[in-house]
Write a protein that holds these residues in place. Sequence first.
Motif, PDB file in Angstrom:
ATOM      1  N   VAL A 129     -12.316 -52.293 108.139  1.00 19.08           N
ATOM      2  CA  VAL A 129     -11.273 -52.125 107.103  1.00 19.08           C
ATOM      3  C   VAL A 129     -11.555 -53.515 106.183  1.00 19.08           C
ATOM      4  N   GLY A 130     -11.176 -53.797 104.987  1.00 20.83           N
ATOM      5  CA  GLY A 130     -11.446 -54.527 103.895  1.00 20.83           C
ATOM      6  C   GLY A 130     -10.568 -55.840 104.181  1.00 20.83           C
ATOM      7  N   THR A 131     -10.478 -57.259 103.801  1.00 15.10           N
ATOM      8  CA  THR A 131      -9.801 -58.255 103.898  1.00 15.10           C
ATOM      9  C   THR A 131      -8.706 -57.894 103.120  1.00 15.10           C
ATOM     10  N   GLU A 132      -8.688 -57.016 102.180  1.00 15.50           N
ATOM     11  CA  GLU A 132      -7.533 -56.690 101.459  1.00 15.50           C
ATOM     12  C   GLU A 132      -7.377 -55.015 101.400  1.00 15.50           C
ATOM     13  N   THR A 133      -6.621 -54.650 101.969  1.00 11.31           N
ATOM     14  CA  THR A 133      -6.317 -52.755 102.015  1.00 11.31           C
ATOM     15  C   THR A 133      -5.026 -52.465 102.098  1.00 11.31           C
ATOM     16  N   PHE A 134      -4.870 -51.288 102.078  1.00 10.57           N
ATOM     17  CA  PHE A 134      -3.665 -50.495 102.145  1.00 10.57           C
ATOM     18  C   PHE A 134      -2.942 -50.156 103.302  1.00 10.57           C
ATOM     19  N   PRO A 135      -1.546 -50.229 103.178  1.00  2.10           N
ATOM     20  CA  PRO A 135      -0.851 -50.169 104.642  1.00  2.10           C
ATOM     21  C   PRO A 135      -1.254 -49.345 105.482  1.00  2.10           C
TER      22      PRO A 135
ATOM     23  N   GLU B 242     -12.487 -47.554 106.628  1.00  5.22           N
ATOM     24  CA  GLU B 242     -11.066 -47.138 105.956  1.00  5.22           C
ATOM     25  C   GLU B 242     -11.013 -45.892 106.206  1.00  5.22           C
ATOM     26  N   ALA B 243     -11.154 -45.249 107.271  1.00  2.00           N
ATOM     27  CA  ALA B 243     -10.843 -43.884 107.567  1.00  2.00           C
ATOM     28  C   ALA B 243      -9.232 -43.612 107.443  1.00  2.00           C
ATOM     29  N   PRO B 244      -8.959 -42.711 106.669  1.00  2.00           N
ATOM     30  CA  PRO B 244      -7.450 -42.473 106.316  1.00  2.00           C
ATOM     31  C   PRO B 244      -6.708 -41.355 107.221  1.00  2.00           C
TER      32      PRO B 244
END
Length: 261
Positions: A212-218, A124-126
């Motif tokens: 990325v996770g199965t629940e993540t941010f937009p 989850e690199a932003p």
Amino acid sequence: MSAVESVVTGAGDRVVFDRHGAAGAPAALFIAGAGPTRADDPVTTETARLLAERGFQALVHDRVGRGESATAGPISLERELDAIAALADSAAAPVVLVGHSSGCAIAMLAAARVERLAGLVLWEAPLGLFTAGAPDWWAGVERHLDAGELEQAVAAYMVDMPPEWLEQLRQSPDYPELVLSWIPDGRALAAVESEGAAASLASLDVPVLAVVGTETFPGMAAAADAIAAAAPHGASEELAGAWHSWDPEAMAARLAVMLEG
């Protein structure tokens, strides 16, 4: 099996880390994002323990300026990259760098310094997610740092993040000085966005896995796809995890596959 050890970097910093498993086994080197020490990151420690049970090696360190690697004053990106190189050398084995959040950008910049690099795993690199772009965002944070306005610097760093995260930080005994160890994160994110991911990844002849996770941010999934496209051996995947944190069993199993080569 785990042991507390330390290395001294080329910049003279003493970095304390837990070595799970035996030196010489294929290794995962975890690179935390802004904030965590190994003492308050049970997810990474559990992942490292599970990897050691599978016969691999895992290194979990307190980043320069944090926890048992504490030191006074602002921490430069160069010092953090020196630390990663020294830790990778201590593995005495092929190393996969495992970046978390802003630690992904640091891992991307550190990759060229790891002699026995076996791959990158980037959780989850932003990248591409800041409203005005990472360079502008970081310039705003630095203006507060240069003025000695540490509380404002923390708030500016956290501007696009869930507000409860900032409230949690305010409860830390290290607040607001903790922002001084976030300087490598901000500079790395700004540099990678400014130069483009390909500038860090195009020359890497190793697997690069953006996760990325199965629940993540937009936006996280799109960022992972962009990273994968920038690397010659890139891929993006979804893995069990929620809201910026992975599931230790799932991550250990996926890392084991990469470490097996």
